[in-house]
Write a protein that holds these residues in place. Structure first.
Motif, short mmCIF file in Angstrom:
data_model
loop_
_atom_site.label_atom_id
_atom_site.label_comp_id
_atom_site.label_asym_id
_atom_site.label_seq_id
_atom_site.Cartn_x
_atom_site.Cartn_y
_atom_site.Cartn_z
N UNK A 369 0.84 -1.19 0.00
CA UNK A 369 0.00 0.00 0.00
C UNK A 369 0.88 1.24 0.00
N UNK A 370 0.63 2.14 -0.95
CA UNK A 370 1.30 3.44 -0.93
C UNK A 370 2.59 3.51 -1.68
N UNK A 371 2.78 2.68 -2.68
CA UNK A 371 3.96 2.81 -3.54
C UNK A 371 5.19 2.11 -3.01
N UNK A 372 6.33 2.36 -3.67
CA UNK A 372 7.56 1.64 -3.31
C UNK A 372 8.06 1.95 -1.90
N UNK A 373 7.52 2.99 -1.29
CA UNK A 373 7.93 3.33 0.08
C UNK A 373 6.86 2.92 1.07
N UNK A 374 5.87 2.17 0.60
CA UNK A 374 4.76 1.79 1.48
C UNK A 374 4.95 0.38 2.01
N UNK A 375 4.28 0.11 3.12
CA UNK A 375 4.41 -1.19 3.77
C UNK A 375 3.62 -2.26 3.03
N UNK A 376 4.09 -3.51 3.20
CA UNK A 376 3.31 -4.65 2.75
C UNK A 376 2.31 -5.01 3.84
N UNK A 377 1.11 -5.39 3.40
CA UNK A 377 0.09 -5.89 4.32
C UNK A 377 -0.18 -7.34 3.95
N UNK A 378 -0.55 -8.13 4.97
CA UNK A 378 -0.91 -9.51 4.67
C UNK A 378 -2.43 -9.62 4.79
N UNK A 379 -3.02 -10.68 4.21
CA UNK A 379 -4.48 -10.83 4.30
C UNK A 379 -5.00 -10.81 5.74
N UNK A 380 -4.14 -11.14 6.71
CA UNK A 380 -4.57 -11.09 8.11
C UNK A 380 -4.87 -9.66 8.56
N UNK A 387 -7.80 4.69 5.95
CA UNK A 387 -7.83 5.91 6.75
C UNK A 387 -6.39 6.21 7.12
N UNK A 388 -5.99 7.47 7.05
CA UNK A 388 -4.59 7.83 7.30
C UNK A 388 -4.10 7.26 8.64
N UNK A 389 -4.90 7.52 9.71
CA UNK A 389 -4.46 7.14 11.05
C UNK A 389 -4.44 5.63 11.24
N UNK A 390 -5.45 4.95 10.67
CA UNK A 390 -5.52 3.49 10.84
C UNK A 390 -4.33 2.81 10.17
N UNK A 391 -3.92 3.34 9.02
CA UNK A 391 -2.76 2.76 8.33
C UNK A 391 -1.48 3.02 9.13
N UNK A 392 -1.37 4.23 9.68
CA UNK A 392 -0.20 4.54 10.50
C UNK A 392 -0.12 3.61 11.70
N UNK A 393 -1.27 3.34 12.30
CA UNK A 393 -1.30 2.47 13.48
C UNK A 393 -0.82 1.06 13.13
N UNK A 394 -0.94 0.68 11.87
CA UNK A 394 -0.47 -0.65 11.44
C UNK A 394 0.92 -0.58 10.80
N UNK A 395 1.65 0.49 11.12
CA UNK A 395 2.99 0.67 10.55
C UNK A 395 2.99 0.74 9.04
N UNK A 396 1.96 1.36 8.50
CA UNK A 396 1.90 1.50 7.05
C UNK A 396 1.50 2.91 6.68
N UNK A 397 1.26 3.11 5.42
CA UNK A 397 0.81 4.42 4.98
C UNK A 397 -0.07 4.29 3.74
N UNK A 398 -0.96 5.28 3.60
CA UNK A 398 -1.85 5.31 2.44
C UNK A 398 -1.10 5.80 1.23
N UNK A 399 -0.19 6.73 1.49
CA UNK A 399 0.59 7.30 0.39
C UNK A 399 -0.31 7.96 -0.62
#
Lengths: 505, 154
Positions: A369-380, A387-399
């Motif tokens: 999620x969020x391009x080459x600088x964005x985190x990988x998410x797993x189906x879990x 949402x910006x904040x929810x993604x941050x809370x999961x160590x990711x970003x919307x980008x």
């Protein structure tokens, strides 16, 4: 009868120019009264080239069209056409969207002013002309719009800062250096509805007292460059931009120029080196003057906000993420394309319900999620709301809103290494963590992939990622740890790691 | 097709862009478009005209992936290597093509017909893998499609 054949990059890459010519030829051969309109794409890319035929019930779609499917369009039995997908606006992927920014995309001829105004265009600019600059800024603040380039900074506050700055010349700079893999929303709006961006920039000019604007558009988008230049010329010739000079500047293949200060240096004719902040661009930006620098999507959201009011826009969304986001479904996905929706939809709904899972039919393994600088998410983690904040809370970003899907054949250690390789390839070289760290990171990951001292090297990568994250000058070095650490944390088996290293803080 | 270096024509091109604010990149793009690459003569002329050092112009030219200091092959094939294309198998396809041609990334075939370069995203990520042959975009390119595309020009 009008037949619509898209002219955006995806459709053209899939042969729509030849299709349009074939349809025109077939029509004249049969003496049929057909006019071919080159519209923009609706963003349902798995159906491209998607040809639409006007009917009494609405526009009927046919896709993906090939040259062999053209004669059947004239058979009189449209419903029986092998490529018929029914009424385009009833396709679930389209019907489920909340298109505010992309409302005209695919519907209109992108360079027709008549089409643009008859579909609500320039209403926002007209309203803005009757407002004070402070009132325009207030409207944008009320909308809750946050920078769509990835940083999520409130657009109205940025504008207010530039408005309050005193200077002989102020600038509006549009960041159209859309380098993130898996994103194409900037490209799509520029190719399908360029006047929307022109209008948004003109409104920004009024709001802050800027008379010049630049669109920094990447060279990898030649079609977007020519369509936007055409649209600007048309709008200028029609006298719609009396107090605003707008120019497209072509990038030169440097990913880091998507970082706002590197972009400004590049516009000034220098190497695209990141600047230290402060001073912020709002106070000292292009040529040292106060500058609004916004992403294409932020500026393109503004005409709606001015036309319908900030509150109307803010009525969509969740938490502090207001309005809609054009989510871009890409990579190994069945229904890839642009899906504009209010914040709050979950990642799983986007990938599985809307996107239909993978194109290969295999299970989804990871989503970046969020391009080459964005985190990988797993189906879990598919319950994560968009949402910006929810993604941050999961160590990711919307980008910038891109989602790249990988199936279970993906090797995540290889993807982590690629993230470091990409950072090394694109680093501007100004700060050490990014310049040196990326190359060292690549080497350490090579060792892990070769299964050399895996535990020790995994700890080293974690350390290095910490240094890059906290020590880099901009998001290139600062965010490269997101894909690396998320891949390592979520898929340790690909790295030969048995005990999980703790996630980077 | 690009043309031989010609100082007066180059000066004419440069003068067209001089009124722009920050004219360096537009000038370099225009010169490369005309002459195929940015030669030492080009760098010297730009430096002279803009009244900056050659080092400064060289610094800009060498920073951006688009600018060339050597003439490319008659055709340039840019293959996307970014994540979305990778998720659809682009790397294996590209490696196969490079092996067939006996090239590495950035190389030109010995007969000067084709240069193969990486590109990081063409924005066709929902129809991956993708590539660009000269100015022409191509999407949903499987291994066979990529080979055929290169085959058109070699």
């Amino acid at each position: 009868m009008r037949i619509f054949v898209p002219r955006d990059s995806v459709s053209v890459a899939l042969g729509s120019d030849k299709l349009a010519a074939a349809i025109t030829a077939e029509a004249s051969r049969r003496g049929a009264n057909v006019s071919v309109v080159r519209n923009g794409s609706r963003g349902m890319f798995w159906l491209e080239p998607l040809v639409e035929v006007e009917s009494d019930e609405g526009r009927v779609g046919f896709g993906p069209m090939t040259l062999a499917d053209v004669p059947a369009l004239f058979s009189g039995d449209l419903k029986g056409h092998p490529k018929s997908v029914g009424l385009v606006e009833e396709i679930p992927f389209f019907a489920k969207q909340q298109r505010l920014t992309f409302a005209r995309c695919g519907v209109t001829d992108p360079v027709s002013l008549t089409d643009y105004t008859s579909h609500g265009g320039f209403k926002g600019l007209e309203k803005a002309r009757a407002m004070t600059p402070a009132a325009i800024c207030a409207e944008v603040k009320d909308s809750g719009l946050r920078g769509r380039g990835g940083a999520g900074f409130p657009t109205g506050i940025k504008w207010e800062t530039v408005r309050n700055a005193q200077a002989p010349q102020k600038y509006i700079v549009c960041n159209a250096d859309e380098g993130d893999s898996g994103t194409f929303a900037d490209r799509l709006i520029i190719e399908a509805d360029p006047f929307c961006l022109v209008e948004g920039m003109a409104i920004a000019g009024l709001a802050v007292g800027a008379t010049r604007g630049y669109v920094y558009l990447r060279s990898e988008y030649p079609l977007a460059i020519s369509i936007l230049r055409e649209a600007i010329a048309i709008a200028t010739d029609a006298g719609l931009l009396p107090d605003f000079t707008l120019e497209v500047r072509e990038g030169a293949g440097a990913y880091v120029c998507g970082e706002e200060t590197a972009l400004l240096d590049s516009l000034e004719g220098k190497r695209g080196m990141v600047r230290a902040k402060p001073p912020i661009p709002a106070l000292r930006g292009l040529f040292g003057q106060p500058t609004v620098i916004n992403n294409v999507l932020s500026l393109a959201a503004v005409p709606y906000i001015l036309a319908e009011g900030g509150a109307a826009y803010a009525a969509y969304g969740m938490g502090r993420s207001r309005g809609t986001m054009p989510v871009q479904l890409a990579g190994n996905i069945k229904h890839g394309g642009l899906f504009e929706i209010a914040f709050g939809i979950t990642l799983g709904e986007l990938i599985n319900d809307i996107g239909g899972g993978t194109a290969s039919g295999r299970p989804v393994r990871a989503v970046q999620a969020g391009g080459p600088l964005g985190a990988y998410f797993s189906p879990a983690q598919f319950d994560t709301p968009y949402d910006y904040e929810a993604f941050t809370a999961r160590n990711g970003l919307i980008g910038h809103g891109g989602l790249v899907v990988f199936d279970d054949t993906a090797d995540m250690a290889h993807m982590a290494r690629f993230a470091m390789e990409f950072c090394a390839h694109e680093s501007c070289g100004k700060c050490t963590p990014c310049r040196i760290g990326s190359t060292r990171g690549m080497e350490v990951l090579d060792k892990i992939i070769a299964r050399e001292n895996v535990a020790e090297n995994a700890a080293l990568i974690r350390d290095l990622c910490d240094t890059m994250k906290f020590g880099s000058l901009c998001a290139l070095g600062g965010f490269t740890p997101y894909p690396v650490m998320s891949a390592l944390t979520l898929f340790p088996e690909d790295f030969g790691v048995t005990s999980l290293p703790a996630a980077a803080e | 097709m690009t043309t031989q270096w010609d100082t007066s024509r180059a000066a004419g091109i440069i003068s067209k862009y001089l009124p722009l604010e920050g004219p360096m990149l537009p000038i370099l793009h225009a010169l490369q478009e005309e002459f195929g690459f940015l030669s030492d003569e080009a760098i010297r002329l730009v430096a002279q005209t803009l009244n900056v050092s050659r080092a400064e112009v060289y610094g800009v030219v060498s920073f951006y992936h688009d600018f060339r200091q050597e003439p490319p092959g008659r055709h340039v094939l840019k293959i996307c290597r970014a994540e979305a294309c990778q998720s659809m198998g682009s790397e294996a396809n590209a490696q196969k093509l490079l092996e067939t041609l006996g090239l590495d990334w950035g190389d030109t075939t010995p007969d000067g017909r084709l240069t193969v370069e990486p590109v990081y995203c063409l924005g066709l990520c929902a129809c991956a893998p993708s590539a660009m042959l000269d100015d022409e975009l191509h999407a949903r390119l499987d291994a066979q499609g990529l080979q055929a595309l290169a085959g058109e020009v070699i």
